[in-house]
Design a protein around this motif. Structure first.
Motif, short mmCIF file in Angstrom:
data_model
loop_
_atom_site.label_atom_id
_atom_site.label_comp_id
_atom_site.label_asym_id
_atom_site.label_seq_id
_atom_site.Cartn_x
_atom_site.Cartn_y
_atom_site.Cartn_z
N ARG A 281 0.81 -1.22 0.00
CA ARG A 281 0.00 0.00 0.00
C ARG A 281 0.85 1.28 0.00
O ARG A 281 0.47 2.27 -0.62
CB ARG A 281 -0.94 0.02 1.20
CG ARG A 281 -1.87 -1.16 1.26
CD ARG A 281 -3.05 -0.93 0.35
NE ARG A 281 -4.01 -2.02 0.51
CZ ARG A 281 -4.56 -2.65 -0.49
NH1 ARG A 281 -4.27 -2.31 -1.71
NH2 ARG A 281 -5.42 -3.62 -0.28
N LYS B 68 -1.22 0.59 -9.77
CA LYS B 68 -2.41 -0.22 -9.54
C LYS B 68 -3.14 -0.46 -10.86
O LYS B 68 -3.55 -1.58 -11.15
CB LYS B 68 -3.34 0.48 -8.53
CG LYS B 68 -4.57 -0.31 -8.20
CD LYS B 68 -5.41 0.43 -7.17
CE LYS B 68 -6.69 -0.29 -6.87
NZ LYS B 68 -7.55 0.45 -5.94
N ASP B 69 -3.28 0.57 -11.66
CA ASP B 69 -3.94 0.45 -12.96
C ASP B 69 -3.18 -0.52 -13.87
O ASP B 69 -3.78 -1.37 -14.52
CB ASP B 69 -4.05 1.83 -13.62
CG ASP B 69 -4.83 1.80 -14.91
OD1 ASP B 69 -5.97 1.31 -14.91
OD2 ASP B 69 -4.29 2.27 -15.94
N LYS B 70 -1.86 -0.41 -13.88
CA LYS B 70 -1.03 -1.31 -14.70
C LYS B 70 -1.24 -2.77 -14.30
O LYS B 70 -1.48 -3.63 -15.16
CB LYS B 70 0.45 -0.92 -14.55
CG LYS B 70 1.40 -1.84 -15.27
CD LYS B 70 2.84 -1.36 -15.13
CE LYS B 70 3.54 -2.03 -14.00
NZ LYS B 70 5.00 -1.82 -14.02
N LEU C 150 2.11 1.62 -3.67
CA LEU C 150 1.17 1.35 -4.76
C LEU C 150 0.50 2.65 -5.20
O LEU C 150 -0.46 3.10 -4.59
CB LEU C 150 0.13 0.32 -4.33
CG LEU C 150 -0.85 -0.13 -5.41
CD1 LEU C 150 -0.12 -0.84 -6.55
CD2 LEU C 150 -1.91 -1.05 -4.80
N THR C 151 1.02 3.22 -6.26
CA THR C 151 0.42 4.43 -6.81
C THR C 151 -0.78 4.03 -7.68
O THR C 151 -0.95 2.86 -8.04
CB THR C 151 1.43 5.19 -7.69
OG1 THR C 151 1.78 4.35 -8.81
CG2 THR C 151 2.69 5.56 -6.91
N GLU C 152 -1.60 5.00 -8.02
CA GLU C 152 -2.75 4.72 -8.90
C GLU C 152 -2.27 4.20 -10.26
O GLU C 152 -2.89 3.32 -10.85
CB GLU C 152 -3.63 5.96 -9.07
CG GLU C 152 -4.55 6.21 -7.91
CD GLU C 152 -5.49 5.04 -7.61
OE1 GLU C 152 -6.11 4.49 -8.54
OE2 GLU C 152 -5.61 4.67 -6.43
N ARG C 153 -1.17 4.76 -10.75
CA ARG C 153 -0.63 4.32 -12.04
C ARG C 153 -0.21 2.86 -11.99
O ARG C 153 -0.53 2.07 -12.87
CB ARG C 153 0.57 5.20 -12.45
CG ARG C 153 1.11 4.89 -13.85
CD ARG C 153 2.36 5.69 -14.17
NE ARG C 153 3.51 5.29 -13.39
CZ ARG C 153 4.23 4.17 -13.61
NH1 ARG C 153 3.89 3.34 -14.56
NH2 ARG C 153 5.27 3.89 -12.86
#
Length: 136
Positions: free
Chosen positions: A117, A125-127, A120-123
Motif C-alpha cells: 500500500r 495499480k492500474d497497470k 502502490l500508486t494509482e498508475r
C-alpha cells in the motif's frame, strides 16, 4: 546444491535491501499457494527469490547450477526495457503450459506489488489490474 538455497544465496548477494525484501515475500507467497503443483513448487519458490535478478541486478544465470527450463523461466520473468508491460504478461501467460513456474511466480509477484500500500500508486495499480486477467 539445493535449488532454494542457491536462489536465496543469489538473492542475498545481488539485491539491495528493498529488492531482497520483495523477493522473500514473493517466495513466501509461492510457498503458501496450495494450488501450485507439488512437482514444481520448489522451482517456483526458487524463482520467487530470483525473479528480478536478471532485470534489476548484474546477475547472469549460471548454466552449471540451473537447468534450461529454469533459465528459460528467468527469461520469461525478465521484462526488457521498452517492452509494453501487457505484452510481457501475455508472453508469460501464453507459455503457462510449457513454463508454469514463470506463470505462478509472476502471479505471486503481482500479488506482492498490489499488497504494498505504501508504494502502490494509482498508475501502478492500474497497470497491474489491467494485466491481472491474463494471469487468472
Amino acid at each position: 546444491m539445493d535449488l532454494i538455497l542457491y536462489a536465496k544465496e543469489m538473492a542475498n548477494k545481488h539485491y539491495d535491501e528493498k529488492g531482497l525484501a520483495h523477493a522473500y515475500r514473493v517466495a513466501k507467497y509461492v510457498e503458501e499457494n496450495e494450488i501450485i503443483p507439488k512437482e514444481i513448487k520448489e522451482r517456483c519458490i526458487a524463482l520467487g527469490y530470483m525473479h528480478d535478478l536478471v532485470e534489476d541486478t548484474d546477475y547472469t544465470p549460471d548454466e552449471e547450477m540451473l537447468d534450461k527450463q529454469f533459465i528459460e523461466c528467468l527469461g520469461f520473468l525478465t521484462k526488457e526495457k521498452g517492452r509494453p508491460y501487457i505484452d510481457y504478461i501475455v508472453d508469460i501467460s501464453s507459455h503457462k503450459a510449457s513454463h508454469p513456474e514463470a506463470f505462478w511466480t509472476k502471479s505471486a509477484d503481482m500479488k506482492d506489488h498490489l499488497m504494498q500500500r505504501e508504494t502502490l500508486t494509482e498508475r501502478l495499480k492500474d497497470k497491474y489490474m489491467k494485466a491481472m486477467p491474463y494471469l487468472l
